[in-house]
Design an enzyme around this catalytic site. Sequence first.
Site, PDB file in Angstrom:
ATOM      1  N   ASP A 164       8.593  63.197   1.110  1.00 51.37           N
ATOM      2  CA  ASP A 164       8.071  63.906  -0.055  1.00 51.37           C
ATOM      3  C   ASP A 164       6.644  64.324   0.264  1.00 51.37           C
ATOM      4  O   ASP A 164       5.740  63.491   0.282  1.00 51.37           O
ATOM      5  CB  ASP A 164       8.075  62.990  -1.292  1.00 51.37           C
ATOM      6  CG  ASP A 164       9.485  62.721  -1.820  1.00 51.37           C
ATOM      7  OD1 ASP A 164      10.424  62.744  -1.005  1.00 51.37           O
ATOM      8  OD2 ASP A 164       9.637  62.487  -3.031  1.00 51.37           O
ATOM      9  N   LYS A 175      13.874  68.147  -7.767  1.00 52.46           N
ATOM     10  CA  LYS A 175      13.556  66.772  -8.183  1.00 52.46           C
ATOM     11  C   LYS A 175      12.429  66.773  -9.204  1.00 52.46           C
ATOM     12  O   LYS A 175      11.277  66.954  -8.850  1.00 52.46           O
ATOM     13  CB  LYS A 175      13.155  65.938  -6.961  1.00 52.46           C
ATOM     14  CG  LYS A 175      12.686  64.520  -7.308  1.00 52.46           C
ATOM     15  CD  LYS A 175      12.406  63.683  -6.073  1.00 52.46           C
ATOM     16  CE  LYS A 175      11.734  62.366  -6.428  1.00 52.46           C
ATOM     17  NZ  LYS A 175      11.368  61.555  -5.256  1.00 52.46           N
ATOM     18  N   LYS A 186      10.075  69.699  -5.680  1.00 58.83           N
ATOM     19  CA  LYS A 186       9.834  68.568  -6.578  1.00 58.83           C
ATOM     20  C   LYS A 186       8.659  68.918  -7.476  1.00 58.83           C
ATOM     21  O   LYS A 186       7.684  69.513  -7.020  1.00 58.83           O
ATOM     22  CB  LYS A 186       9.541  67.329  -5.720  1.00 58.83           C
ATOM     23  CG  LYS A 186       9.113  66.091  -6.471  1.00 58.83           C
ATOM     24  CD  LYS A 186       9.005  64.895  -5.512  1.00 58.83           C
ATOM     25  CE  LYS A 186       8.286  63.719  -6.155  1.00 58.83           C
ATOM     26  NZ  LYS A 186       8.110  62.573  -5.234  1.00 58.83           N
TER      27      LYS A 186
END
Lengths: 286, 335
Positions: free
Chosen positions: B167, B271, B235
Amino acid sequence: MTRLTVPKTYKLYLGGKFPRSESGRTYEVATPAGEFLANASLASRKDARDAVVAARGATGGWAGATAYNRGQVLYRVAEVLEGRHAQFVDEIVAQEGVSRAAATAQVDEAIDRWVWYAGWCDKYAQVAGNANPVAGPYFNISAPEPTGVVAVIAPQDSSLLGLVSAVAPALVTGNTVVVVASERFPLSAISLGEVLATSDVPGGVVNVLTGSPAEIAPWLASHQDVDALDLVGAGELDWPALEQAAAESVTRVSWPEQGPDAATPSIERIRAFTETKTVWHTKSLL
Amino acid sequence: MTLERAVAPAQRAVDILGGDVSESALKGYLEGLPGVDAVGLEQRAAGLGTRSIKTSSKAWALDRIIELIDLTTLEGADTPGKVRSLVAKALVPDASDLTTPRVAAVCVYGDMVPHAVEALGAAHGDPDQGLVSVAAVATAFPSGRASRAVKLADTRDAVAAGADEIDMVIDRGAFLSGRWGQVFDEIVAVKDACRKADGGYAHLKVILETGELNTYDNVRRASVLAILAGGDFIKTSTGKVSPAATLPVTLLMLETVRDWHRWTGEKIGVKPAGGIRTSKDAIKYLVTVAETLGEEWLVPHLFRYGASSLLNDVLLQRQKLTTGRYSGPSYVTID
């Protein structure tokens, strides 16, 4: 000049706010003569769930406040009740159909009980606690601690006095309360909520549901996050079943009481919602 | 995992922009994206949030939410012991009901990856096969304020330690200053650093930190930029900035992914992370994904929740559905 009447909307008292029932339901409250008096919220199981969440959230602050401070706050409730005396008398006369004298007596008694219980806040631990004799160089101290979230089915045949008599003792030691008000006389309960909201009682410490105890009580009894269940006003319900459901999560239960002496003030009512904590502490050997 | 889905860095940009991946070409492309109708977007998101979910659908939804959670701990106070207990929770979310599914992944800081991998043992693997993967935040998370060399080293370190998913945060300062080429290059470089010893790539989730991007137009541009540069997932947030994930922003990102799928046939993951704490909120996201992209997107390699406290609330709701009585915080773990 004639005025339009401004009828009051009686809502629930949850977490320091006055929301309508999440279900949107209401029911009609009538005078003993059968005349329409007001619409009250008909609380659902989800309102009960929200009330328990609010009560749980308030336990830390209320139980953590000093006993002296709790006493001051509860005394303040009595002061504000006194200021709204006439309103409560009017509501009781309208709901119960009793004389003004009887209604006044009920409000007076309710206020006196608040004061009586408020006084116990910083005295109860001295009476119920103890320094235990032990064979060793230790202090051994037992002290009463609040149980946590107390669900109360308020006395059903009284609008204000029964409610006060059931709620106040649970608050003394630092419990938070979810109370199902009298189904027939719910209006004073919500007015009491207004008093609580304006008298330094933190939001969530007392949560008032109006509606059908038969519908809501089973959800509160089986709720795993309710620590104690006061069935004082549940005499008309299938209360052994409620007690059974409560036992599943080891919830403390106090039994129904009937008649005019129901929930008379007593130190036993305070004790019913406490747990005894015993601690050891070394004595100085100097 | 997901080797066949991971694309080489910048390949998409080459395909779309026709070989000329210069800053000006990128700028022209992103500025040519249609603007976002903010009022319409928020109204649509609000509308999707009002669905009433009935009991059987709710049971399905709760289990699916658990399967899509990246169970996260990103605190300065994290310890190997905390990560081990997080992994234990990921493997057996509810010890009172062993039919509860596992979460998709655990998400930790890079230095905690070895501990997570060790604690998972044989259960470490592709969430599509019921296993739990390890996601690591990298590139100087959460601010992203470090030199590129440090960010790349951070990434390589986590991948070498066994992270399956990275991430990364974008450089919001550069993005907001209009230096989109720099942001693009950095994502490409990080994607390159995600290359594993076996030649595949760790799954790259690009954190846009939408709470700092100010406008919906920026969110759309950043989403497309991240996709062009080779991100496998976009995300919303780090969870360290407020507002974190919101329904309108997530809807916009889902719509961007839907458009991308229409143009290219490629499936990008989304996400939302941060601020999703209740089952009720999580179900709104589930509905939004199903309505925007279809139910085939509700799988671990295309949709995830970044959350820590959400899992406990879902477990409480799940216990209510199975036992018929309300549960309480005493019946789930203290995290």
